[in-house]
Design a protein around this motif. Sequence first.
Motif, mmCIF file in Angstrom:
data_model
loop_
_atom_site.group_PDB
_atom_site.id
_atom_site.type_symbol
_atom_site.label_atom_id
_atom_site.label_comp_id
_atom_site.label_asym_id
_atom_site.label_seq_id
_atom_site.Cartn_x
_atom_site.Cartn_y
_atom_site.Cartn_z
ATOM 1 N N TRP A 1 0.831 -1.210 0.000
ATOM 2 C CA TRP A 1 0.000 0.000 0.000
ATOM 3 C C TRP A 1 0.865 1.260 0.000
ATOM 4 C CZ3 TRP A 1 -1.210 3.995 3.595
ATOM 5 C CH2 TRP A 1 -2.343 4.753 3.267
ATOM 6 N N ALA A 2 1.840 1.341 0.910
ATOM 7 C CA ALA A 2 2.622 2.565 1.076
ATOM 8 C C ALA A 2 3.551 2.843 -0.104
ATOM 9 C CB ALA A 2 3.442 2.500 2.367
ATOM 10 N N ASN A 3 3.872 1.826 -0.884
ATOM 11 C CA ASN A 3 4.763 2.034 -2.026
ATOM 12 C C ASN A 3 4.015 2.309 -3.329
ATOM 13 O OD1 ASN A 3 7.532 1.799 -1.041
ATOM 14 N ND2 ASN A 3 6.968 -0.284 -0.462
ATOM 15 N N ASP A 4 2.695 2.401 -3.251
ATOM 16 C CA ASP A 4 1.914 2.778 -4.428
ATOM 17 C C ASP A 4 2.047 4.285 -4.657
ATOM 18 O OD1 ASP A 4 -0.540 1.666 -6.234
ATOM 19 O OD2 ASP A 4 -0.900 3.751 -5.636
ATOM 20 N N ASP A 5 2.258 4.675 -5.894
ATOM 21 C CA ASP A 5 2.476 6.096 -6.209
ATOM 22 C C ASP A 5 1.302 6.968 -5.780
ATOM 23 O OD1 ASP A 5 4.959 5.580 -7.269
ATOM 24 O OD2 ASP A 5 4.262 5.488 -9.350
ATOM 25 N N SER A 6 0.076 6.448 -5.930
ATOM 26 C CA SER A 6 -1.096 7.249 -5.565
ATOM 27 C C SER A 6 -1.161 7.474 -4.057
ATOM 28 C CB SER A 6 -2.385 6.577 -6.056
ATOM 29 O OG SER A 6 -2.626 5.355 -5.353
ATOM 30 N N VAL A 7 -0.707 6.506 -3.282
ATOM 31 C CA VAL A 7 -0.700 6.644 -1.821
ATOM 32 C C VAL A 7 0.331 7.682 -1.401
ATOM 33 C CG1 VAL A 7 -0.226 5.465 0.359
ATOM 34 C CG2 VAL A 7 -1.563 4.314 -1.430
ATOM 35 N N ARG A 8 1.527 7.595 -1.978
ATOM 36 C CA ARG A 8 2.575 8.566 -1.643
ATOM 37 C C ARG A 8 2.146 9.989 -2.001
ATOM 38 N NH1 ARG A 8 8.702 6.526 -2.027
ATOM 39 N NH2 ARG A 8 8.445 4.447 -1.136
ATOM 40 N N GLU A 9 1.482 10.120 -3.120
ATOM 41 C CA GLU A 9 1.005 11.445 -3.513
ATOM 42 C C GLU A 9 -0.044 11.941 -2.526
ATOM 43 O OE1 GLU A 9 -1.066 13.727 -7.348
ATOM 44 O OE2 GLU A 9 -0.545 11.595 -7.469
ATOM 45 N N ALA A 10 -0.959 11.066 -2.122
ATOM 46 C CA ALA A 10 -2.017 11.467 -1.195
ATOM 47 C C ALA A 10 -1.448 11.857 0.167
ATOM 48 C CB ALA A 10 -3.028 10.336 -1.035
ATOM 49 N N LEU A 11 -0.372 11.157 0.586
ATOM 50 C CA LEU A 11 0.249 11.438 1.881
ATOM 51 C C LEU A 11 1.246 12.590 1.828
ATOM 52 C CD1 LEU A 11 0.922 7.798 3.192
ATOM 53 C CD2 LEU A 11 -0.936 9.349 3.850
ATOM 54 N N HIS A 12 1.458 13.163 0.647
ATOM 55 C CA HIS A 12 2.374 14.292 0.454
ATOM 56 C C HIS A 12 3.823 13.898 0.762
ATOM 57 C CE1 HIS A 12 -1.295 16.602 0.200
ATOM 58 N NE2 HIS A 12 -1.614 16.302 1.448
ATOM 59 N N VAL A 13 4.197 12.690 0.352
ATOM 60 C CA VAL A 13 5.584 12.256 0.503
ATOM 61 C C VAL A 13 6.423 12.920 -0.587
ATOM 62 C CG1 VAL A 13 7.151 10.267 0.462
ATOM 63 C CG2 VAL A 13 4.880 10.064 1.505
ATOM 64 N N ARG A 14 7.556 13.474 -0.208
ATOM 65 C CA ARG A 14 8.413 14.165 -1.180
ATOM 66 C C ARG A 14 8.997 13.167 -2.179
ATOM 67 N NH1 ARG A 14 11.515 17.727 3.449
ATOM 68 N NH2 ARG A 14 9.833 19.250 3.794
ATOM 69 N N LYS A 15 8.828 13.463 -3.442
ATOM 70 C CA LYS A 15 9.326 12.568 -4.486
ATOM 71 C C LYS A 15 10.841 12.455 -4.422
ATOM 72 C CE LYS A 15 5.531 13.173 -7.767
ATOM 73 N NZ LYS A 15 5.146 13.578 -9.162
ATOM 74 N N GLY A 16 11.326 11.233 -4.515
ATOM 75 C CA GLY A 16 12.765 10.996 -4.528
ATOM 76 C C GLY A 16 13.429 11.023 -3.171
ATOM 77 N N SER A 17 12.654 11.251 -2.099
ATOM 78 C CA SER A 17 13.262 11.354 -0.757
ATOM 79 C C SER A 17 13.643 9.995 -0.199
ATOM 80 C CB SER A 17 12.307 12.070 0.203
ATOM 81 O OG SER A 17 11.063 11.390 0.282
ATOM 82 N N VAL A 18 12.846 8.979 -0.456
ATOM 83 C CA VAL A 18 13.142 7.617 -0.001
ATOM 84 C C VAL A 18 12.845 6.652 -1.128
ATOM 85 C CG1 VAL A 18 12.657 8.109 2.435
ATOM 86 C CG2 VAL A 18 10.815 7.271 0.962
#
Length: 439
Positions: free
Chosen positions: A304-321
């Motif tokens: 779940w957490a590694n899905d691109d849509s989830v990261r976008e929804a959670l406002h995870v910075r792209k390329g940070s991890v």
Amino acid sequence: MAASGSKVEYLPGLQHQGPLPFELITGYIGVGEGDEVQVFYYFIKSERDPTSDPILMWISGGPGCSSLFAFVHEFGPAKLDIVAYNGSLPTLSLNPHSWSKVSNLLLVDLPVRSGFSYSTTERCNTSDTFQQCDHAEQFMRKWLVDYPEYLTNPLYVGGDSYSGLVVPIIAHKISDGNEARTKPWINLKGYILGNPMTKVAEDAAYVIPFISRMGFIPEDLFEKSKKHCYEAEDVYNVPCMWDSLKITELIQYIYPAHILEPPCSRAPEPYDESNGERRLLTERPTLPSSILCWDDWYKTSEYWANDDSVREALHVRKGSVGQWKSCNPDLGYTASIGDVFSYHVNLSAKGYRSLVYSSGDHDAEVPYLATKAWIESLNYSTVEYWRPWIVDGGVGGYTTSYSNNMTFATVKGSGHIVPFFTPSESSAMFKRWISGEKL
């Protein structure tokens, strides 16, 4: 000053129509020299009264487990559905037993490289216990600068398992900072620990007595192992080695985090008479038929957490991890302390409240015997003697309270991750304690 976080408008996979029925904010707080460590957090506002309800700052154990694990597997307002992974985005449902019903939840990814936290420089990619605690105190003060409307809310620091070695130090640092008039002042009221490590060597020493009580090893072997391994002047002796090997052989197919649940390792013939079917003794929660053990199912959070849509929804910075891991095995972390008993003594002397809960009967990783032993060694008088506490007309567990404002509670039928295995009982326990009520 602008707040560091952003509101999460939706959670991909959540089985709920319309906007989120709870308010979730995620973001980063920079700590350490030059803010080189970027700490990711999840802030879930209380569904009761966020302006006055307590804040529970939670740091998952491991070390290196993400607090997103606590969100989607333990006590967050939405939990991953217990179904077999089929390659599509895992689904979540609303959690009627969320601790956010009565408290603000501030779930923090620490130490660095846990969850979505990261370092902007290579030299900060490793850490140790004390640095983690320094970062946690810095994080909390900076977070309150960003969110000054919560400056007067009562704060509790919480965590489970390995965080038993972390939370008391964090609470101690916050308390010392307050006394040194470090700004902003934090309205610290106490701390909460679940199945906590406190004295690592002694915690381990109670595993054999616990499994003996459970009937996994014969009494004569238990007595021999005590004599050879714990009472001998030299524990590095041949009889102790043979006793240990025999005990290991007898319990190798027991799942230590919940002794009634199926382990990931399968027993070979002639012991396995299940014709390839997994044997499950407990009714709640229930594994999907295609999944062998809970450790395998927990990987659902990684899908779940590694899905691109989830990261976008959670406002995870792209390329940070890179790949998010529920518990990062490549943390570069040094466990620099193995006994935090003195921190409990200090916090007790200052009058802080504390709740220490434990699976009373099914956790062999940090047995309740170990937890009960160090609590009793504090030598505080008993305010309320060991008694059952009741949930829905049944026994939820047993509890004792002490004159140092400490409450010890067992949760019947649970495992190492108490809110996961017994969500209703855990929610009732937390609600009563955080509200100042008797269990």
